[in-house]
Design an enzyme around this catalytic site. Sequence first.
Site, PDB file in Angstrom:
ATOM      1  CB  SER A 291      -6.870  12.286 -12.292  1.00 15.51           C
ATOM      2  OG  SER A 291      -8.127  12.833 -12.587  1.00 15.51           O
TER       3      SER A 291
ATOM      4  CG  HIS B 140      -4.891   5.693 -12.807  1.00 14.71           C
ATOM      5  ND1 HIS B 140      -3.936   5.500 -11.832  1.00 14.71           N
ATOM      6  CD2 HIS B 140      -5.667   6.713 -12.382  1.00 14.71           C
ATOM      7  CE1 HIS B 140      -4.148   6.368 -10.858  1.00 14.71           C
ATOM      8  NE2 HIS B 140      -5.188   7.112 -11.157  1.00 14.71           N
TER       9      HIS B 140
ATOM     10  NE  ARG C 145      -3.340  11.793  -4.257  1.00 14.64           N
ATOM     11  CZ  ARG C 145      -3.619  10.525  -4.541  1.00 14.64           C
ATOM     12  NH1 ARG C 145      -4.272  10.213  -5.632  1.00 14.64           N
ATOM     13  NH2 ARG C 145      -3.242   9.550  -3.736  1.00 14.64           N
TER      14      ARG C 145
ATOM     15  CG  HIS D 279       7.380  -1.730 -14.229  1.00 15.40           C
ATOM     16  ND1 HIS D 279       7.219  -1.275 -12.950  1.00 15.40           N
ATOM     17  CD2 HIS D 279       6.214  -2.332 -14.559  1.00 15.40           C
ATOM     18  CE1 HIS D 279       6.004  -1.598 -12.509  1.00 15.40           C
ATOM     19  NE2 HIS D 279       5.375  -2.243 -13.476  1.00 15.40           N
TER      20      HIS D 279
ATOM     21  CG  HIS E 231     -13.462  -7.747  -3.752  1.00 14.89           C
ATOM     22  ND1 HIS E 231     -12.873  -6.514  -3.888  1.00 14.89           N
ATOM     23  CD2 HIS E 231     -14.152  -7.949  -4.900  1.00 14.89           C
ATOM     24  CE1 HIS E 231     -13.212  -6.000  -5.057  1.00 14.89           C
ATOM     25  NE2 HIS E 231     -13.979  -6.837  -5.693  1.00 14.89           N
TER      26      HIS E 231
END
Lengths: 337, 337
Positions: B103, B117, B121, B151, B181
Site C-alpha cells: 500500500s 493512493h 492485497r 483514467h 458526511h
Amino acid sequence: MTVTQTDNVPPADSRERVKQFMQDLQDEICNGLEKLDGKETFREDSWSRPEGGGGRSRVLQEGNVLEQGGVNFSEVWGEKLPPSILQQRPEAAGHGFYATGTSMVLHPRNPFVPTVHLNYRYFEAGPVWWFGGGIDLTPYYPFAEDAVNFHRTLKQTCDSHHEEYYPVFKRWCDEYFYLKHRGEMRGVGGLFLDYQDGRGALYRGPHQEGPAAIYSDKIGEIPPRSWEDLFAFIKDCGQTFLPAYLPIAEKRHPTQYGERERNFQLYRRGRYVEFNLVYDRGTIFGLQTNGRTESILMSLPPLVRWEYGYQPEPNTPEAKLYETFLKPQDWVNWQPS
Amino acid sequence: MTVTQTDNVPPADSRERVKQFMQDLQDEICNGLEKLDGKETFREDSWSRPEGGGGRSRVLQEGNVLEQGGVNFSEVWGEKLPPSILQQRPEAAGHGFYATGTSMVLHPRNPFVPTVHLNYRYFEAGPVWWFGGGIDLTPYYPFAEDAVNFHRTLKQTCDSHHEEYYPVFKRWCDEYFYLKHRGEMRGVGGLFLDYQDGRGALYRGPHQEGPAAIYSDKIGEIPPRSWEDLFAFIKDCGQTFLPAYLPIAEKRHPTQYGERERNFQLYRRGRYVEFNLVYDRGTIFGLQTNGRTESILMSLPPLVRWEYGYQPEPNTPEAKLYETFLKPQDWVNWQPS
C-alpha cells in the site's frame, strides 16, 4: 431493591427543562471563555435539521488564548436511534427519540495550556431515558498540579451528589478516552458517564483492556436515583467546567514557548483527531444521524501534524507526558515522587 | 455456468508468488519515486507482528516533490479474520487467514500535484481466497487533462484483461472513496475492487447512495476467471501506477504556488484524514488486527488544517474542484465544455 424505570418516569416538562439548561450552559461557558480570551468573541450559526430539531453552533477562532474553541448546543429528534445505541438500549427499538446536549472542545494556542472537552447530553426514547457525557483534560506540556486541581474540583462536585460517582466516572473516563491502537490515554482524564437512568448500576465495563487493568474488580453500584437527582447532578457537572478549567488556562497562558513546543503540540493534536474519528460515540452518533457535519467536526484542531515513527527523547518534558500523564493516575491523592 | 471456488483452487505456491510480487512492486515503486523526487530517499523499517508475519515500511520525508511518501509491504497471518471481513466471507469463519499486500500514499508538497493512493492485497482463509485493492487520485488544484490521462492509462490495463473491468472497478471506486458526511468524493477516483475470487460476480453494491445515483442499474458480471487470470490482472494494475502517475507529478511540480494554494491543500488534506479514519477498510482491518500503527497511519498527511464552515468563493479554482472534480465523471470520454 430493584427499581424499574417505569417507577421513575421523567416529569412532564423534562425535555423543556433539560433543553433550557443545555442552552444556559452554552451561554455561561461562552461568556466565561470570551473573558478568558480577551480578544475574540464567538460567532454563532443557527441551524435546523431536516429530520427534526436543530442547534446553535458557536466558534471562536484566532483568539489570544484560544486558537479555536467550539461550543455547540443541539436538540434533535427522529424516528429511530442508530443501531449502535439500540444495541445498548434495546427497549428503545421501535420508538422515536429525543436528544439534547451541549458539547465543547477548546484548542488553545499555547502548548502549555491543555486542550479540554466537555459534553453533556440527555436522551428519551419510548420507555427509556438517560443522561450521559463528561469532561476530560488533554495537556501537551503537563503539570501534575493542574491535573490534581482539575480532578479535585470534579470530585468535589461528584461527592456532593454521591460518594461513588467520582471513583466510578473517573475510571470510566480513563477507559473511554483510551486510544487502543496507541496504547495511550487521551490525556489526564476527568469524568465520563453514559446511560445513566437511575436504575442503580453505574458502569459494567469494558474492564477488559487498556487502563482498566490498574483498577480493582469492584464495580461501582449505587442505590437507584430519581430523574431529579440525576438532572441536578448533570447540572452541577456542567457548571463545574469554568472553575475547573479557567484557573489552569489563566496560569499557563503566559508561559513562553518556541518552535519545539509548538511542533509537539501539533503532533499530539493528531491523537485528538484519531480518537474523535475512530472511537468517539458523540462523533459517530452525529455522523450516523445526519447531524450537521461542520458542527460535529468543530472538535478537530485547526492545525495538526503527523510524523511517522516519532518517539520522544528520553528525559525530556515530552517523554514525561507519555510516561506519567498518558497513564491512569490517582490524581486526587497524587504525591510528587 | 456456475463455478464454485473449489473448482478454482490457488496453485500450491500461491502465497509465495503473490508475496514476491508485492515485494517487487514495493521496490519498483520506491525506485520510481526516488527518481521523481531527486532529493530524498526512502528509509526502511522492518517489523514483525507477534501474532504472525511482518512487513517493511518505507517512508520518504521532506523531499523535493514529496512532502511525505509511504510505501508499505506486509504479510500477516493469524487465527481468525476480524468480524467486518467474516460478514462478507462467512465461509472463512473458523479458519486461519493469510494476507499480503502493498500500500502507498503520497502527499506531494506542491498543491498542483495530486495526492495518490495505491493498495493491492491478497487473502486466503480456509476454503476461500480473494484479491482486492485499487488506486485513486486526489487533486487539490485539478486539471481535467490529468484526470483523463490517469483514467485512460488505467482503462488500457483493465481492457487488456476484460472489457467489463474498467467500467465496474471505476464505478466501485467512485462509490468507495465517498465521504458520506460531506457529500463529496475523495477525488477523481480510479479503480477499486474487493473480494475478487473468480466466481464471476464483480460487484453487488452499495448502489444505494452517493455517486451511485449517476450510474445505470446494470451490474457488471463477467464469466468466471481463474486464480492465474486474476493474479495476472492485479500484477498489471500494480505496474500501471508509475506510468499513470509520474507524468502528472513531473508536469505539475514546477507550477508556482503561494500561501493561498498551500492553505487550501492543507485544508483539503483533512478530507483524506476523515476518509481514512472513518471509512477505509484497509485502515480499519489494520487497527482491528493489531497491525503496526505507525505503518497503517503513515497514510495521514504530515500537516493538515481544519476550518469551521469553510466554503470556496464562487468562480475560483477552489470552487471548480468541488463543482466538477469531486463528483463522478466519465473521465475517459471527457469533453471540455
